[in-house]
Design a protein around this motif. Structure first.
Motif, PDB file in Angstrom:
ATOM      1  N   THR B  66      37.985  45.336  40.052  1.00  0.00           N
ATOM      2  CA  THR B  66      38.478  46.372  40.963  1.00  0.00           C
ATOM      3  C   THR B  66      39.793  46.846  40.373  1.00  0.00           C
ATOM      4  OG1 THR B  66      37.441  45.450  42.932  1.00  0.00           O
ATOM      5  CG2 THR B  66      39.388  46.816  43.283  1.00  0.00           C
ATOM      6  N   LEU B  67      39.933  48.154  40.231  1.00  0.00           N
ATOM      7  CA  LEU B  67      41.103  48.679  39.518  1.00  0.00           C
ATOM      8  C   LEU B  67      41.589  49.948  40.205  1.00  0.00           C
ATOM      9  CD1 LEU B  67      42.452  47.690  36.806  1.00  0.00           C
ATOM     10  CD2 LEU B  67      41.191  49.506  35.651  1.00  0.00           C
ATOM     11  N   TRP B  68      42.904  50.164  40.211  1.00  0.00           N
ATOM     12  CA  TRP B  68      43.462  51.405  40.765  1.00  0.00           C
ATOM     13  C   TRP B  68      44.457  51.997  39.768  1.00  0.00           C
ATOM     14  CZ3 TRP B  68      48.706  50.362  42.088  1.00  0.00           C
ATOM     15  CH2 TRP B  68      49.022  49.017  42.299  1.00  0.00           C
ATOM     16  N   GLU B  69      45.031  53.136  40.098  1.00  0.00           N
ATOM     17  CA  GLU B  69      45.844  53.997  39.218  1.00  0.00           C
ATOM     18  C   GLU B  69      44.912  54.748  38.258  1.00  0.00           C
ATOM     19  OE1 GLU B  69      48.859  55.154  38.958  1.00  0.00           O
ATOM     20  OE2 GLU B  69      49.764  53.977  40.535  1.00  0.00           O
ATOM     21  N   SER B  70      44.846  56.073  38.437  1.00  0.00           N
ATOM     22  CA  SER B  70      43.889  56.866  37.657  1.00  0.00           C
ATOM     23  C   SER B  70      44.034  56.659  36.143  1.00  0.00           C
ATOM     24  CB  SER B  70      44.020  58.349  38.018  1.00  0.00           C
ATOM     25  OG  SER B  70      45.323  58.822  37.775  1.00  0.00           O
ATOM     26  N   GLY B  71      45.264  56.571  35.652  1.00  0.00           N
ATOM     27  CA  GLY B  71      45.463  56.407  34.209  1.00  0.00           C
ATOM     28  C   GLY B  71      44.881  55.103  33.686  1.00  0.00           C
ATOM     29  N   ALA B  72      45.054  54.033  34.466  1.00  0.00           N
ATOM     30  CA  ALA B  72      44.520  52.726  34.057  1.00  0.00           C
ATOM     31  C   ALA B  72      42.995  52.727  34.149  1.00  0.00           C
ATOM     32  CB  ALA B  72      45.109  51.621  34.941  1.00  0.00           C
ATOM     33  N   ILE B  73      42.450  53.384  35.182  1.00  0.00           N
ATOM     34  CA  ILE B  73      40.994  53.455  35.336  1.00  0.00           C
ATOM     35  C   ILE B  73      40.380  54.220  34.159  1.00  0.00           C
ATOM     36  CG2 ILE B  73      39.108  54.365  36.759  1.00  0.00           C
ATOM     37  CD1 ILE B  73      40.978  53.976  39.210  1.00  0.00           C
ATOM     38  N   ILE B  74      41.013  55.337  33.803  1.00  0.00           N
ATOM     39  CA  ILE B  74      40.508  56.138  32.679  1.00  0.00           C
ATOM     40  C   ILE B  74      40.501  55.306  31.390  1.00  0.00           C
ATOM     41  CG2 ILE B  74      41.118  58.080  31.148  1.00  0.00           C
ATOM     42  CD1 ILE B  74      41.976  59.604  33.733  1.00  0.00           C
ATOM     43  N   GLU B  75      41.586  54.588  31.134  1.00  0.00           N
ATOM     44  CA  GLU B  75      41.622  53.790  29.910  1.00  0.00           C
ATOM     45  C   GLU B  75      40.615  52.643  29.953  1.00  0.00           C
ATOM     46  OE1 GLU B  75      45.732  52.981  28.616  1.00  0.00           O
ATOM     47  OE2 GLU B  75      45.413  54.752  27.372  1.00  0.00           O
ATOM     48  N   TYR B  76      40.401  52.070  31.129  1.00  0.00           N
ATOM     49  CA  TYR B  76      39.374  51.031  31.281  1.00  0.00           C
ATOM     50  C   TYR B  76      37.987  51.599  30.965  1.00  0.00           C
ATOM     51  CZ  TYR B  76      35.865  48.219  33.675  1.00  0.00           C
ATOM     52  OH  TYR B  76      34.721  47.511  33.965  1.00  0.00           O
ATOM     53  N   LEU B  77      37.660  52.741  31.549  1.00  0.00           N
ATOM     54  CA  LEU B  77      36.325  53.329  31.359  1.00  0.00           C
ATOM     55  C   LEU B  77      36.072  53.667  29.887  1.00  0.00           C
ATOM     56  CD1 LEU B  77      36.168  55.693  34.485  1.00  0.00           C
ATOM     57  CD2 LEU B  77      34.924  53.538  34.163  1.00  0.00           C
ATOM     58  N   VAL B  78      37.079  54.247  29.251  1.00  0.00           N
ATOM     59  CA  VAL B  78      36.939  54.622  27.849  1.00  0.00           C
ATOM     60  C   VAL B  78      36.787  53.367  26.975  1.00  0.00           C
ATOM     61  CG1 VAL B  78      38.176  55.654  25.890  1.00  0.00           C
ATOM     62  CG2 VAL B  78      38.081  56.857  28.081  1.00  0.00           C
ATOM     63  N   ASP B  79      37.627  52.382  27.249  1.00  0.00           N
ATOM     64  CA  ASP B  79      37.603  51.120  26.503  1.00  0.00           C
ATOM     65  C   ASP B  79      36.235  50.450  26.599  1.00  0.00           C
ATOM     66  OD1 ASP B  79      39.848  50.103  25.145  1.00  0.00           O
ATOM     67  OD2 ASP B  79      39.831  48.311  26.402  1.00  0.00           O
ATOM     68  N   ARG B  80      35.684  50.470  27.787  1.00  0.00           N
ATOM     69  CA  ARG B  80      34.487  49.696  28.099  1.00  0.00           C
ATOM     70  C   ARG B  80      33.201  50.452  27.797  1.00  0.00           C
ATOM     71  NH1 ARG B  80      35.082  44.278  29.791  1.00  0.00           N
ATOM     72  NH2 ARG B  80      32.927  43.607  29.772  1.00  0.00           N
ATOM     73  N   TYR B  81      33.202  51.743  28.079  1.00  0.00           N
ATOM     74  CA  TYR B  81      31.928  52.472  28.058  1.00  0.00           C
ATOM     75  C   TYR B  81      31.854  53.574  27.000  1.00  0.00           C
ATOM     76  CZ  TYR B  81      30.987  49.991  32.390  1.00  0.00           C
ATOM     77  OH  TYR B  81      30.771  49.005  33.318  1.00  0.00           O
ATOM     78  N   ASP B  82      32.971  53.949  26.399  1.00  0.00           N
ATOM     79  CA  ASP B  82      32.937  55.002  25.375  1.00  0.00           C
ATOM     80  C   ASP B  82      32.777  54.343  24.008  1.00  0.00           C
ATOM     81  OD1 ASP B  82      33.022  57.357  24.020  1.00  0.00           O
ATOM     82  OD2 ASP B  82      35.159  57.745  24.362  1.00  0.00           O
ATOM     83  N   THR B  83      31.637  53.701  23.815  1.00  0.00           N
ATOM     84  CA  THR B  83      31.438  52.886  22.610  1.00  0.00           C
ATOM     85  C   THR B  83      31.324  53.736  21.344  1.00  0.00           C
ATOM     86  OG1 THR B  83      29.123  52.792  23.286  1.00  0.00           O
ATOM     87  CG2 THR B  83      30.454  50.855  23.725  1.00  0.00           C
ATOM     88  N   SER B  84      30.981  55.028  21.500  1.00  0.00           N
ATOM     89  CA  SER B  84      30.904  55.892  20.316  1.00  0.00           C
ATOM     90  C   SER B  84      32.190  56.703  20.122  1.00  0.00           C
ATOM     91  CB  SER B  84      29.705  56.831  20.431  1.00  0.00           C
ATOM     92  OG  SER B  84      29.877  57.687  21.541  1.00  0.00           O
TER      93      SER B  84
END
Lengths: 206, 206
Positions: B66-84
């Protein structure tokens, strides 16, 4: 690493000192260049480095990078030079929680230009942030995991300004936030933090 | 990845939609839960997730975070799911420049509570930020490197609000910032961005 990082700073503003704390904590050699406000910070030479015309910025001659925005600089320094993960976690979810608190700090930064008109609202916001931190620190020594990370350290200069920003009229009694107060004392007792706050004191009074 | 991410959002605020754009861009399955303001956002159930009492936050059942702060969420999503690395660079200095612009965006976020008292000052600040972006985009299509990154995308909802935040009296003529204007049009033409802005329109009018 051989050449010192250049830190572009200002005597009074909180954000360059936030970066200095990380540099000290990691034992990175650096030289501080103090810029005059607004002439130098808004001047041509510096805005070629930082088009936003704000401090801090850094030049790292070891990698050739010039970078601005304190949050980005902190993450760069940790990424590059904190090879033993002294101030960070490389595991998930901790590394994302650190980002979360860093972003929370950034979002609640003092914006010098936006200040004085609404002291009461500002004081309430400082109280609110202090309470959020106090609750998050319930039963814990640090925000993330069980060690001091750059998320904690990013709040040091905010914490130093907070008591003064609210004016006498809306003074905050920090004794009402014991977790927050103990945490700030814990952070302020660190040798690197002490050194930077003393350096700041020196240049401000000199 | 199999289970949808839960995005805690609000119909009007810009920041949850910023996260939605990244989710759409990366083709991540998600469900949006719209919370009422302030009752639900400040209520017990949600502040147990996000002690800051703000949207967005996410639950990712695939990782349990569970994560909050839009900037941290964006970096989490990119880190985790933007594998290409569709929306990011993994090389230096690009990856740090992306952070720099993301932090710049966060710092210049609209703070709803801090708004109306000083419309003129606010309009000047929007102008200043627009000019910084316009200069940074001189001869370039995107802020970092030669592709659209999450740094660019983090400005979409800011850009959508900017013309309205200044009031009629201090209206900004965006034709004076041609690089900025063309960049915003380029970002707004992306299918993922279009979809999210249409979704926003729908829930706001529905």
């Amino acid at each position: 690493m051989s050449q010192p990082i250049i830190l572009y700073s200002h005597k009074a503003g909180p954000n360059p000192w936030k970066v200095a704390i990380i540099l000290e904590e990691l034992g990175i050699k650096y030289e501080t260049k103090f810029l005059g406000m607004p002439a130098e910070v808004k001047g041509k030479e510096y805005t070629a480095k930082n088009p936003n015309g704000r401090v801090p910025a850094i030049d790292d001659p070891n990698t050739g990078i010039t970078l601005w925005e304190s949050g980005a600089i902190i993450e760069y320094l940790v990424d590059r030079y904190d090879t033993s993960a002294k101030l960070t976690y490389t595991s998930s979810p901790e590394k994302y929680y650190i980002k979360q608190w860093l972003m929370f700090q950034m979002f609640n930064n003092f914006h010098p230009e936006k200040l004085p008109s609404a002291i009461e609202r500002y004081a309430n916001e400082v109280k609110r942030v202090t309470m959020v931190l106090n609750n998050a620190l319930e039963g814990k020594e640090y925000l993330v995991g069980d060690k001091c990370t750059y998320a904690d350290l990013s709040f040091v200069t905010w914490g130093a300004l907070a008591p003064f920003i609210t004016g006498e009229q809306h003074k905050i009694n920090f004794d009402e936030y014991p977790n927050y107060k103990a945490w700030m004392e814990r952070l302020n007792a660190r040798p690197a933090v002490k050194k930077v706050l003393e350096d700041k004191q020196k240049v401000m009074s000199g």
